[in-house]
Write a protein that holds these residues in place. Sequence first.
Motif, PDB file in Angstrom:
ATOM      1  N   ALA A 126       0.823  -1.210   0.000  1.00 18.64           N
ATOM      2  CA  ALA A 126       0.000   0.000   0.000  1.00 18.64           C
ATOM      3  C   ALA A 126       0.855   1.257   0.000  1.00 18.64           C
ATOM      4  N   THR A 127       1.924   1.264   0.771  1.00 20.75           N
ATOM      5  CA  THR A 127       2.806   2.439   0.831  1.00 20.75           C
ATOM      6  C   THR A 127       3.461   2.696  -0.522  1.00 20.75           C
ATOM      7  N   ALA A 128       4.008   1.648  -1.119  1.00 17.64           N
ATOM      8  CA  ALA A 128       4.664   1.799  -2.419  1.00 17.64           C
ATOM      9  C   ALA A 128       3.678   2.287  -3.472  1.00 17.64           C
ATOM     10  N   ASN A 129       2.482   1.688  -3.518  1.00 21.40           N
ATOM     11  CA  ASN A 129       1.495   2.087  -4.520  1.00 21.40           C
ATOM     12  C   ASN A 129       1.007   3.510  -4.309  1.00 21.40           C
ATOM     13  N   SER A 130       0.916   3.938  -3.064  1.00 16.12           N
ATOM     14  CA  SER A 130       0.514   5.319  -2.795  1.00 16.12           C
ATOM     15  C   SER A 130       1.508   6.301  -3.384  1.00 16.12           C
TER      16      SER A 130
ATOM     17  N   PHE B 175       2.975  16.159  -3.054  1.00 11.81           N
ATOM     18  CA  PHE B 175       4.264  16.015  -2.395  1.00 11.81           C
ATOM     19  C   PHE B 175       4.121  16.006  -0.867  1.00 11.81           C
ATOM     20  N   ILE B 176       3.147  16.768  -0.369  1.00 15.92           N
ATOM     21  CA  ILE B 176       2.858  16.692   1.061  1.00 15.92           C
ATOM     22  C   ILE B 176       2.377  15.278   1.403  1.00 15.92           C
ATOM     23  N   GLY B 177       1.559  14.724   0.498  1.00 16.10           N
ATOM     24  CA  GLY B 177       1.074  13.358   0.691  1.00 16.10           C
ATOM     25  C   GLY B 177       2.210  12.350   0.763  1.00 16.10           C
ATOM     26  N   ILE B 178       3.226  12.528  -0.095  1.00 16.55           N
ATOM     27  CA  ILE B 178       4.393  11.631  -0.067  1.00 16.55           C
ATOM     28  C   ILE B 178       5.073  11.685   1.298  1.00 16.55           C
ATOM     29  N   LEU B 179       5.241  12.914   1.809  1.00 18.43           N
ATOM     30  CA  LEU B 179       5.906  13.073   3.101  1.00 18.43           C
ATOM     31  C   LEU B 179       5.093  12.439   4.229  1.00 18.43           C
ATOM     32  N   VAL B 180       3.764  12.570   4.150  1.00 15.83           N
ATOM     33  CA  VAL B 180       2.904  11.975   5.180  1.00 15.83           C
ATOM     34  C   VAL B 180       2.962  10.455   5.105  1.00 15.83           C
ATOM     35  N   ILE B 181       2.977   9.914   3.872  1.00  9.83           N
ATOM     36  CA  ILE B 181       3.001   8.459   3.685  1.00  9.83           C
ATOM     37  C   ILE B 181       4.325   7.868   4.164  1.00  9.83           C
ATOM     38  N   LEU B 182       5.424   8.480   3.719  1.00  8.59           N
ATOM     39  CA  LEU B 182       6.746   7.908   4.006  1.00  8.59           C
ATOM     40  C   LEU B 182       7.278   8.305   5.375  1.00  8.59           C
ATOM     41  N   ARG B 183       6.861   9.505   5.848  1.00 10.64           N
ATOM     42  CA  ARG B 183       7.369  10.020   7.133  1.00 10.64           C
ATOM     43  C   ARG B 183       8.872   9.746   7.271  1.00 10.64           C
ATOM     44  N   PRO B 184       9.635  10.360   6.388  1.00 11.94           N
ATOM     45  CA  PRO B 184      11.058  10.008   6.289  1.00 11.94           C
ATOM     46  C   PRO B 184      11.920  10.556   7.426  1.00 11.94           C
ATOM     47  N   THR B 185      11.854   9.916   8.598  1.00 16.39           N
ATOM     48  CA  THR B 185      12.765  10.296   9.668  1.00 16.39           C
ATOM     49  C   THR B 185      14.196   9.949   9.263  1.00 16.39           C
TER      50      THR B 185
ATOM     51  N   VAL C 175      -1.005  -3.840   7.790  1.00 17.06           N
ATOM     52  CA  VAL C 175      -2.139  -3.072   8.304  1.00 17.06           C
ATOM     53  C   VAL C 175      -1.851  -1.591   8.110  1.00 17.06           C
ATOM     54  N   PRO C 176      -2.534  -0.936   7.165  1.00 16.74           N
ATOM     55  CA  PRO C 176      -2.295   0.487   6.912  1.00 16.74           C
ATOM     56  C   PRO C 176      -2.662   1.328   8.134  1.00 16.74           C
ATOM     57  N   ASP C 177      -1.846   2.311   8.441  1.00 21.40           N
ATOM     58  CA  ASP C 177      -2.165   3.192   9.558  1.00 21.40           C
ATOM     59  C   ASP C 177      -2.861   4.451   9.047  1.00 21.40           C
ATOM     60  N   LEU C 178      -3.254   5.306   9.971  1.00 21.63           N
ATOM     61  CA  LEU C 178      -4.006   6.513   9.621  1.00 21.63           C
ATOM     62  C   LEU C 178      -3.182   7.434   8.724  1.00 21.63           C
ATOM     63  N   GLY C 179      -1.874   7.509   8.982  1.00 19.67           N
ATOM     64  CA  GLY C 179      -1.008   8.375   8.186  1.00 19.67           C
ATOM     65  C   GLY C 179      -1.007   7.989   6.718  1.00 19.67           C
ATOM     66  N   LEU C 180      -1.048   6.686   6.446  1.00 20.70           N
ATOM     67  CA  LEU C 180      -1.057   6.212   5.066  1.00 20.70           C
ATOM     68  C   LEU C 180      -2.345   6.616   4.361  1.00 20.70           C
ATOM     69  N   PHE C 181      -3.477   6.487   5.051  1.00 25.43           N
ATOM     70  CA  PHE C 181      -4.757   6.893   4.472  1.00 25.43           C
ATOM     71  C   PHE C 181      -4.787   8.396   4.194  1.00 25.43           C
ATOM     72  N   ILE C 182      -4.303   9.180   5.159  1.00 30.83           N
ATOM     73  CA  ILE C 182      -4.313  10.642   4.993  1.00 30.83           C
ATOM     74  C   ILE C 182      -3.405  11.041   3.829  1.00 30.83           C
ATOM     75  N   GLY C 183      -2.199  10.462   3.779  1.00 30.74           N
ATOM     76  CA  GLY C 183      -1.277  10.772   2.693  1.00 30.74           C
ATOM     77  C   GLY C 183      -1.836  10.391   1.338  1.00 30.74           C
ATOM     78  N   ALA C 184      -2.498   9.222   1.269  1.00 33.85           N
ATOM     79  CA  ALA C 184      -3.106   8.776   0.008  1.00 33.85           C
ATOM     80  C   ALA C 184      -4.193   9.746  -0.441  1.00 33.85           C
ATOM     81  N   LEU C 185      -4.953  10.273   0.518  1.00 35.80           N
ATOM     82  CA  LEU C 185      -5.986  11.251   0.170  1.00 35.80           C
ATOM     83  C   LEU C 185      -5.368  12.531  -0.379  1.00 35.80           C
TER      84      LEU C 185
END
Length: 302
Positions: free
Chosen positions: A98-102, A135-145, A259-269
Motif C-alpha cells: 500500500a505504501t509503495a502504490n501510494s 508532495f505533502i502526501g508523499i511526506l505523510v506516507i513515508l514520514r522520512p525520519t 495493516v495500513p495506519d491513519l497516516g497512510l490513508f491521509i497521505g493517500a488522500l
Amino acid sequence: MSGRTVASAIFVLVLGSFFATLCDVFIKLAGPDVAVFQLTFLRAAFMFLILFPIVYIRHLYRPQSVVFVGLKLHFLRGNMWVLAGVLLTLSLSELSLATANSVFYTAPIFIMLFGAFFYKERLSFEVVVSAVLGFIGILVILRPTEISSGMISAVLFAIVLATNSLLIKKLPQNQGMLCGLCITQFFALPMAAGLAIWEGEAFQVDLLLYSALSSVCSILYAVSCLIGYRYIASSKVTSAEYSGLIFAFLIGWLIFGEVPDLGLFIGALFVILPLLYLGHQDVRRLRKEESLSNTRANLGAG
C-alpha cells in the motif's frame, strides 16, 4: 466488455488496475533478497515472448514499415523500462504494498509538471496546488525520519514512469500499442541481460513463476488501458485507475499481513483527491464544449 460506454470503460480500467496490483504482488512475493536484475530480465523476456506471436500474427499482412518506425524512441523507452523495473522491485522489496502504490500514484503529478516543462503545456493554479498537495502526501506516507533506499526507489519509479508515459506522445500513431510494447521489451532485453550477468547471482528457479505471472498481469493492464481509453475521453474514466490503491490496501492486508495506519490513508488522500478534482474539472470542461458545440449546430440548422 467493449469499452464503448463510460460504464464499460470504467469496468475495464478497474479490472486493469487489479491486474497492475497483482503484478506488484508477484514481484513482492519474490522476497526482499531477490536477484533484482535477474527478475527484471526475466520479466522483459516473458513479456516479449508473450507479445511477439500476437504482434506477428496481427502484422502478418500489414506493411512492414509500420513495425520499423520510431525505433530510436522504442530503444530509449526500453532502457527506461529496465530502470523502472529495477526501481519497482527495490521499492516493493522494502516498502509495504500500500505504501509503495501510494507513492506510485504521484506519477500523474510528475506527468503534468514535466508536460509543462518539456511540451510547454499550460500549468494552471489547480495543477500547482495538486502537485504541492501530492508532495505533502508523499511526506505523510513515508514520514522520512531517515531516508531509505525503498523510499528513494519508489519516488524515482514514479518519476521514470511519468517520463516514459510522456514519451508515448511521440510514438507513431499508426503503430498499435501491443506492437510498440513488444518492440520496447525487445530493446529492454540487452541491458537487462547485461545487468543480470553483471549481478552474478545464481539462477533462481522460483523467479520463473513470479516473473511470468507479473508479465502476464502487465500485459493485461496494458490491454485494459487500450480498451478503456480507445472510445471514451480519458478525463471521464481515468479516475477508475485509482481503484488500484484500494486493491493494494486489501491485498497487502490479506496476503502480506500489512495493516495500513491513519497516516497512510491521509497521505493517500492528499495524493488522490486533487487528481480526482482535476479529472472532474476536465469532465465539466468537455461537457461545456459539447454543449456549446450543440448550441452552435442548432443555431446553424435554424
